[in-house]
Design a protein around this motif. Structure first.
Motif, PDB file in Angstrom:
ATOM      1  N   UNK A   1     -49.003  55.837 -49.837  1.00 56.64           N
ATOM      2  CA  UNK A   1     -49.741  55.489 -51.046  1.00 56.64           C
ATOM      3  C   UNK A   1     -51.010  56.334 -51.171  1.00 56.64           C
ATOM      4  N   UNK A   2     -51.699  56.566 -50.063  1.00 54.77           N
ATOM      5  CA  UNK A   2     -52.897  57.407 -50.074  1.00 54.77           C
ATOM      6  C   UNK A   2     -52.534  58.840 -50.442  1.00 54.77           C
ATOM      7  N   UNK A   3     -51.444  59.342 -49.869  1.00 57.37           N
ATOM      8  CA  UNK A   3     -51.009  60.708 -50.172  1.00 57.37           C
ATOM      9  C   UNK A   3     -50.662  60.864 -51.646  1.00 57.37           C
ATOM     10  N   UNK A   4     -50.131  59.821 -52.252  1.00 56.00           N
ATOM     11  CA  UNK A   4     -49.762  59.855 -53.655  1.00 56.00           C
ATOM     12  C   UNK A   4     -50.967  59.718 -54.581  1.00 56.00           C
ATOM     13  N   UNK A   5     -52.125  59.392 -54.019  1.00 54.24           N
ATOM     14  CA  UNK A   5     -53.279  59.099 -54.862  1.00 54.24           C
ATOM     15  C   UNK A   5     -53.159  57.761 -55.550  1.00 54.24           C
ATOM     16  N   UNK A   6     -52.365  56.871 -54.937  1.00 54.37           N
ATOM     17  CA  UNK A   6     -52.125  55.549 -55.505  1.00 54.37           C
ATOM     18  C   UNK A   6     -52.450  54.460 -54.472  1.00 54.37           C
ATOM     19  N   UNK A   7     -53.698  54.365 -54.032  1.00 54.13           N
ATOM     20  CA  UNK A   7     -54.046  53.331 -53.048  1.00 54.13           C
ATOM     21  C   UNK A   7     -53.798  51.920 -53.557  1.00 54.13           C
ATOM     22  N   UNK A   8     -53.709  51.781 -54.874  1.00 56.27           N
ATOM     23  CA  UNK A   8     -53.439  50.454 -55.426  1.00 56.27           C
ATOM     24  C   UNK A   8     -52.079  49.902 -55.029  1.00 56.27           C
ATOM     25  N   UNK A   9     -51.139  50.797 -54.706  1.00 53.82           N
ATOM     26  CA  UNK A   9     -49.800  50.348 -54.324  1.00 53.82           C
ATOM     27  C   UNK A   9     -49.833  49.529 -53.033  1.00 53.82           C
ATOM     28  N   UNK A  10     -50.818  49.808 -52.185  1.00 52.45           N
ATOM     29  CA  UNK A  10     -50.883  49.105 -50.897  1.00 52.45           C
ATOM     30  C   UNK A  10     -51.117  47.609 -51.070  1.00 52.45           C
ATOM     31  N   UNK A  11     -51.834  47.246 -52.135  1.00 53.93           N
ATOM     32  CA  UNK A  11     -52.183  45.839 -52.336  1.00 53.93           C
ATOM     33  C   UNK A  11     -51.426  45.188 -53.490  1.00 53.93           C
ATOM     34  N   UNK A  12     -50.589  45.967 -54.156  1.00 57.75           N
ATOM     35  CA  UNK A  12     -49.771  45.413 -55.226  1.00 57.75           C
ATOM     36  C   UNK A  12     -48.810  44.382 -54.640  1.00 57.75           C
ATOM     37  N   UNK A  13     -48.773  43.149 -55.154  1.00 58.22           N
ATOM     38  CA  UNK A  13     -47.888  42.116 -54.604  1.00 58.22           C
ATOM     39  C   UNK A  13     -46.423  42.539 -54.546  1.00 58.22           C
ATOM     40  N   UNK A  14     -46.022  43.456 -55.427  1.00 59.67           N
ATOM     41  CA  UNK A  14     -44.629  43.880 -55.441  1.00 59.67           C
ATOM     42  C   UNK A  14     -44.292  44.825 -54.284  1.00 59.67           C
ATOM     43  N   UNK A  15     -45.340  45.407 -53.648  1.00 60.47           N
ATOM     44  CA  UNK A  15     -45.107  46.406 -52.616  1.00 60.47           C
ATOM     45  C   UNK A  15     -45.909  46.155 -51.336  1.00 60.47           C
ATOM     46  N   UNK A  16     -46.562  45.047 -51.246  1.00 62.79           N
ATOM     47  CA  UNK A  16     -47.521  44.824 -50.175  1.00 62.79           C
ATOM     48  C   UNK A  16     -46.856  44.604 -48.818  1.00 62.79           C
ATOM     49  N   UNK A  17     -45.581  44.215 -48.798  1.00 57.68           N
ATOM     50  CA  UNK A  17     -44.893  43.960 -47.538  1.00 57.68           C
ATOM     51  C   UNK A  17     -43.512  44.602 -47.546  1.00 57.68           C
ATOM     52  N   UNK A  18     -42.927  44.657 -46.363  1.00 55.64           N
ATOM     53  CA  UNK A  18     -41.587  45.223 -46.238  1.00 55.64           C
ATOM     54  C   UNK A  18     -40.598  44.459 -47.122  1.00 55.64           C
ATOM     55  N   UNK A  19     -40.680  43.127 -47.097  1.00 49.68           N
ATOM     56  CA  UNK A  19     -39.768  42.317 -47.899  1.00 49.68           C
ATOM     57  C   UNK A  19     -39.995  42.545 -49.387  1.00 49.68           C
ATOM     58  N   UNK A  20     -41.247  42.627 -49.784  1.00 45.84           N
ATOM     59  CA  UNK A  20     -41.560  42.829 -51.204  1.00 45.84           C
ATOM     60  C   UNK A  20     -41.060  44.186 -51.684  1.00 45.84           C
ATOM     61  N   UNK A  21     -41.265  45.195 -50.874  1.00 44.94           N
ATOM     62  CA  UNK A  21     -40.789  46.528 -51.269  1.00 44.94           C
ATOM     63  C   UNK A  21     -39.269  46.540 -51.379  1.00 44.94           C
ATOM     64  N   UNK A  22     -38.593  45.832 -50.492  1.00 43.72           N
ATOM     65  CA  UNK A  22     -37.141  45.753 -50.573  1.00 43.72           C
ATOM     66  C   UNK A  22     -36.671  45.074 -51.842  1.00 43.72           C
ATOM     67  N   UNK A  23     -37.373  44.038 -52.260  1.00 42.26           N
ATOM     68  CA  UNK A  23     -37.001  43.313 -53.466  1.00 42.26           C
ATOM     69  C   UNK A  23     -37.257  44.129 -54.732  1.00 42.26           C
ATOM     70  N   UNK A  24     -38.198  45.052 -54.655  1.00 43.44           N
ATOM     71  CA  UNK A  24     -38.561  45.880 -55.815  1.00 43.44           C
ATOM     72  C   UNK A  24     -38.251  47.356 -55.551  1.00 43.44           C
ATOM     73  N   UNK A  25     -37.167  47.576 -54.858  1.00 42.10           N
ATOM     74  CA  UNK A  25     -36.808  48.914 -54.384  1.00 42.10           C
ATOM     75  C   UNK A  25     -36.650  49.918 -55.518  1.00 42.10           C
ATOM     76  N   UNK A  26     -35.924  49.570 -56.557  1.00 39.03           N
ATOM     77  CA  UNK A  26     -35.661  50.510 -57.646  1.00 39.03           C
ATOM     78  C   UNK A  26     -36.947  50.918 -58.351  1.00 39.03           C
ATOM     79  N   UNK A  27     -37.832  49.952 -58.600  1.00 40.56           N
ATOM     80  CA  UNK A  27     -39.099  50.263 -59.266  1.00 40.56           C
ATOM     81  C   UNK A  27     -39.957  51.177 -58.408  1.00 40.56           C
TER      82      UNK A  27
END
Length: 405
Positions: free
Chosen positions: A268-294
């Motif tokens: 996320x830092x490399x992308x210039x998107x530090x907000x992704x780290x705390x986004x509820x949709x991506x904040x955990x391994x399970x959350x990222x899996x549930x929102x994989x396509x997005x």
């Protein structure tokens, strides 16, 4: 180059003699691995046509297969007609002085030739026989013809390989055959260890379908416990994100594995998107899996505007696993390949020089070595029959006249 000019065998198996009595991939790849680590591998081939691998390949430069130098490497070729009584008798004599015999014929062929394990072990109790087949030596399917693709299908690999909206795909290599060969090698080394304690050999029964099944992770267990059937998912693993191939400027692709929490934070830092780290949709391994396509769409949008080399440098600096999709030219140019000597170059009597993969894995004290490429058909017949069996040159010439060798 012949083996006479090659370095002597110094690997951990240098005290072993192996008789390879198989064709195509599964049995011969088993022999290749043993030969890479020092075993004397005597390959018995039909004296008229040899192993079909001598003619396999998409192209035949200078009339020869580019596959044969690899799968035939470090072996001695002996032409011997196993369908003749004299050929069977010679094979029996060679096996009597050997540690291991490899065969990948349809079950029953060795018995038909009078070379059953029971009869061979009666003369050589320490003998280890590796039998590689499509379905194993027992069971209702044992007599069926079984190539690698059949083992891949029955073992479950084909069903889960490819895009979900398309028929099952293949891996691009004969992975079922290679897995069976590797399991046969594991069985041989285990049997050698057991022989140290018992003084006796045994049979390794390596089935293609079981060798594939062995690497299918939790596929059966998950179905048994939950009823879930794993489906084809293309370049992703469902629920594991981000871990995919992403487009780059210029039509290249980059593979990125950022599914761990700390690694994803660095991505996320490399992308210039530090907000992704705390986004509820991506904040955990399970959350990222549930929102994989997005998540994959966000990353693809970022990678698509950048050059592959720039992305690789950036992600390396940030500690994010990433790679180009390697092809043969990339392998030959890559510094890690060079540093590890992963590719070796050997003299060849027809091609002049030939490059191929080295012997793996690397052992610190007794490493494997590629000593010579696949030999000419029957190149070592005289040598082996005279030095191992003590036959005279006249007797070998007589056998050759009869078509036995």
């Amino acid at each position: 180059m012949t083996d006479a000019a090659a370095p002597p065998a110094t690997g951990p198996l240098a005290d072993l003699r192996v008789i390879e009595m198989g064709t195509l991939i599964a049995g011969p790849f088993c022999g290749q691995i043993l030969g890479d680590f020092g075993a004397e591998v005597i390959k018995i081939e039909d004296p008229r046509v040899g192993d079909p691998m001598r003619q396999w390949g998409r192209s035949l430069p200078k009339g020869q297969s580019p596959w044969w130098p690899v799968i035939g490497r470090n072996k001695k070729s002996v032409g011997l007609d196993l369908r003749t009584p004299e050929g069977q008798a010679i094979a029996r004599q060679l096996i009597a002085s050997s540690d291991v015999v490899i065969e990948n014929f349809r079950p029953g062929a060795m018995e038909k030739w009078g070379l059953s394990y029971e009869s061979l072990a009666a003369e050589n109790p320490k003998l280890i026989m590796a039998r590689v087949s499509g379905f194993g030596q027992t069971g209702p399917y044992s007599q069926r013809a079984g190539y690698g693709l059949i083992g891949e299908a029955m073992g479950g690999l084909r069903y889960v390989t490819g895009e979900p909206d398309r028929p099952p795909a293949r891996a691009g290599i004969s992975i079922g055959d290679s897995l069976a060969a590797m399991h046969a090698v594991m069985g041989i080394t285990m049997a050698l260890h057991a022989r140290e304690r018992t003084g006796r050999g045994q049979v390794i029964d390596a089935a293609l379908f079981e060798s594939v099944l062995a690497v299918m992770e939790n596929l059966v267990t998950e179905y048994d416990l939950t009823g879930y059937i794993r489906e084809r998912s293309g370049s992703i693993l469902p629920g594991i994100a981000p871990s995919n191939a992403y487009p780059c400027a210029g039509g290249d692709m980059i593979l990125i594995g950022g599914n761990g929490d700390t690694v994803f934070a660095r991505l996320a830092e490399a992308m210039g998107r530090p907000d992704l780290k705390t986004d509820p949709k991506f904040v955990s391994h399970a959350a990222r899996g549930q929102n994989q396509a997005e998540l994959d769409a966000i990353i693809a949008d970022w990678t698509g505007g950048q050059k592959l080399d720039d992305l690789l440098a950036l992600l390396e600096a940030k500690g994010v696993p990433a790679s180009r999709v390697f092809r043969a030219p990339d392998m030959l140019e890559d510094p890690q390949y060079r540093a590890r000597e992963a590719i070796v170059e050997l003299p060849h009597p027809v091609f002049g020089k030939v490059k191929m993969q080295n012997a793996f894995p690397k052992l610190s004290a007794t490493p494997g070595q590629v000593r010579w490429p696949g030999p000419a058909l029957g190149q070592h017949t005289d040598e082996v029959l005279q030095s191992v069996l003590g036959l005279s040159a006249e007797r070998v010439a007589e056998l050759r006249e009869k078509g036995v060798v």
